[in-house]
Design an enzyme around this catalytic site. Structure first.
Site, PDB file in Angstrom:
ATOM      1  N   HIS A  50       4.562  45.648   8.550  1.00  0.00           N
ATOM      2  CA  HIS A  50       5.647  45.927   9.856  1.00  0.00           C
ATOM      3  C   HIS A  50       6.804  45.753   8.849  1.00  0.00           C
ATOM      4  CE1 HIS A  50       6.278  44.896  14.555  1.00  0.00           C
ATOM      5  NE2 HIS A  50       7.199  45.465  13.470  1.00  0.00           N
ATOM      6  N   HIS A  52      11.237  47.498   9.375  1.00  0.00           N
ATOM      7  CA  HIS A  52      12.225  49.238   9.643  1.00  0.00           C
ATOM      8  C   HIS A  52      12.564  49.972   8.524  1.00  0.00           C
ATOM      9  CE1 HIS A  52      10.489  47.729  14.254  1.00  0.00           C
ATOM     10  NE2 HIS A  52      10.923  46.463  13.780  1.00  0.00           N
ATOM     11  N   HIS A 203       4.563  46.658  18.953  1.00  0.00           N
ATOM     12  CA  HIS A 203       5.456  45.065  19.814  1.00  0.00           C
ATOM     13  C   HIS A 203       5.126  44.661  20.847  1.00  0.00           C
ATOM     14  CE1 HIS A 203       8.284  47.296  15.946  1.00  0.00           C
ATOM     15  NE2 HIS A 203       8.688  45.550  16.109  1.00  0.00           N
ATOM     16  N   GLU A 206       7.261  39.927  22.272  1.00  0.00           N
ATOM     17  CA  GLU A 206       8.356  39.052  20.899  1.00  0.00           C
ATOM     18  C   GLU A 206       9.519  39.405  21.725  1.00  0.00           C
ATOM     19  OE1 GLU A 206      10.119  41.671  18.184  1.00  0.00           O
ATOM     20  OE2 GLU A 206      10.462  40.159  16.680  1.00  0.00           O
ATOM     21  N   ASP A 302       9.262  42.256   8.304  1.00  0.00           N
ATOM     22  CA  ASP A 302       9.747  43.371   9.800  1.00  0.00           C
ATOM     23  C   ASP A 302      11.534  43.668   9.179  1.00  0.00           C
ATOM     24  OD1 ASP A 302      10.037  44.056  12.613  1.00  0.00           O
ATOM     25  OD2 ASP A 302      10.284  41.286  12.536  1.00  0.00           O
ATOM     26  N   TRP A 308      18.809  42.213  12.823  1.00  0.00           N
ATOM     27  CA  TRP A 308      18.419  41.232  13.273  1.00  0.00           C
ATOM     28  C   TRP A 308      18.067  40.661  12.275  1.00  0.00           C
ATOM     29  CZ3 TRP A 308      17.409  46.342  14.142  1.00  0.00           C
ATOM     30  CH2 TRP A 308      17.578  46.220  15.722  1.00  0.00           C
TER      31      TRP A 308
HETATM   32 FE   FE2 Z   1       9.810  45.183  14.499  1.00  0.00          FE
END
Ligand code: FE2
Length: 419
Positions: A50, A52, A203, A206, A302, A308
């Site tokens: 996972h 991005h 997702h 979350e 992630d 983030w």
């Molecule tokens: Fe994510």
């Protein structure tokens, strides 16, 4: 390869035609190149389940995330998105893939934001997937970051992404405008998955909101459609905030569904709990209990340097190490289990075929500067060799420490690796 440590035993590994031809305590010399493993841990490659790749390496652009929340991150990304170009995504994604491969990651599942009328990130990543094919496997999830139903034409854009070649259907039910839209978005994900014969990775929940209960909808749809192991629920951080009576009921139901889970300990521990004073929640799903209940749990990084999460190099031992702490998985067996969550378990989530070290499998493996998984976790060991289909694609030298001219090796005397 001579003298690699596999399941506690020293073995030689023969490679021919890109595949593992033999694994034995000793293989007679047959010509060709020989590598001395010096007793290092032989492991299947790391698997990133996972990440991005479209948002990676943008931290600080156009501004840093000051509140540290998921929602400020989404806001910053929607600003940065305006200046995203095809070349920009290709350059950043390829850079991170190189960092990952150099550290022994040979399979990556990336989510890509498809709430963009031009699908710029998606088109770029489809190109990246082909360009890197000789050294990295990339799976692309069509991920409607701003909502499958709440973003204008979100559903159409997600379906268009699948038509263009995305491998997996994504979703974000907890970010839809209403609970009803969230439930409907999960159903639409399954409809798309069945129509296009694709797996699902959502997702899911979350948030720290204990009322966010889309996981039960995902599990119910997985049972109804029989998709089970083709379905993955990512994050599910609200599961850490559910009361035990509901969590207990849910767990039985999840076992029946057979879906996969991906936790992202680095990001969950930093993004969640932001609205708490004290005590502050850890904001991470019930990794230990899911694992104890026999469900497949893997761990992802992630985010690597994006709105983030500002840190990271793509090294999979970092999320595994954080899971040991944040999920209270400190027993001998549990620490080892966390290592497997960024290798075997993640391979299971991605439904990889011919993964693992055995005769006739592709010769794709790594050597770590440690005698076993436990020591690899404790010392955040360097991956010193990366082999893919019989070819060495990356090498590194483990750090050496000297104190007043004398070698210091960070092992207790009784744990000194032999050979
Ligand atoms: Fe994510």
């Amino acid at each position: 390869m001579r003298g690699a440590r596999l399941d506690g035993n020293l073995v030689d590994v023969g490679v021919a035609g890109g595949r593992i031809s033999r694994i034995a305590p000793e293989i007679e010399k047959q010509g060709g190149r020989e590598i001395e493993a010096e007793g290092r841990l032989l492991s299947p490659p790391f698997v990133e389940s996972h990440v991005h790749l479209d948002t990676t390496l943008t931290a600080g652009e156009p501004r840093w995330n000051e509140s540290g929340t998921l929602f400020e991150g989404i806001q910053i990304w929607s600003e940065r998105k305006k200046s995203v170009t095809h070349e920009d995504v290709i350059e950043r994604a390829t850079t991170l893939l190189k960092w990952q491969a150099a550290q022994g990651v040979l399979h990556v599942r990336t989510h890509v934001d498809v709430t963009d009328p031009d699908l710029t990130g998606l088109r770029a990543l489809l190109e990246v997937r082909e360009r890197v094919r000789t050294w990295m496997d990339v799976q692309i999830v069509a991920f409607p970051q701003e909502g499958l139903l709440s973003y204008p034409r979100g559903l159409e854009l997600t379906e268009e992404a699948l038509r263009l070649g995305a491998d997996v259907v994504g979703g974000i039910p907890h970010y839809e405008h209403t609970r009803e839209m969230g439930v409907e978005s999960v159903k639409q994900c399954f409809r798309l998955a069945e129509k296009h014969d694709k797996p699902i990775d959502i997702h899911c929940d979350e948030t720290d909101d204990p009322q966010s209960r889309f996981l039960e909808v995902v599990a119910a749809e997985a049972i109804r459609t029989g998709m089970g192991g083709r379905v993955t629920a990512s994050h599910t951080t609200a599961f850490g905030s559910y009361d035990n009576a509901y969590a207990f009921k849910l767990m039985g139901f999840l076992r029946k569904s057979g879906i996969n889970f991906v936790a992202n300990p680095l990001i969950n521990i930093t993004l969640q709990g932001r609205y708490d004073t004290y005590p502050k929640r850890r904001g991470i799903t019930r990794v230990k209990e899911l694992w104890q209940n026999g469900l497949n749990v893997s761990l992802g990084h992630d985010d690597v340097m994006d709105p983030w999460y500002p840190l990271g190099t793509g090294n999979m031992l970092q999320p595994a190490h954080m899971a040991v702490h944040a999920c209270h998985m400190t027993s001998r067996e549990e620490v080892t289990a966390c290592f497997d969550m960024v290798a075997e378990n993640a391979a299971h989530t991605l439904r990889l075929k011919e993964y693992g070290i055995s005769e006739d499998h592709p010769a794709s493996f790594v050597l770590l500067d440690a005698p076993d998984k436990w020591e690899a976790m404790r010392r955040l060991a360097t991956t010193t060799l990366v082999v893919r289909n019989g070819k060495i694609i990356a090498e590194a030298t483990a750090p050496e420490y000297y104190l007043m001219g004398e070698r210091v090796n960070l092992y207790r005397k009784r744990d000194q690796p032999s050979r």
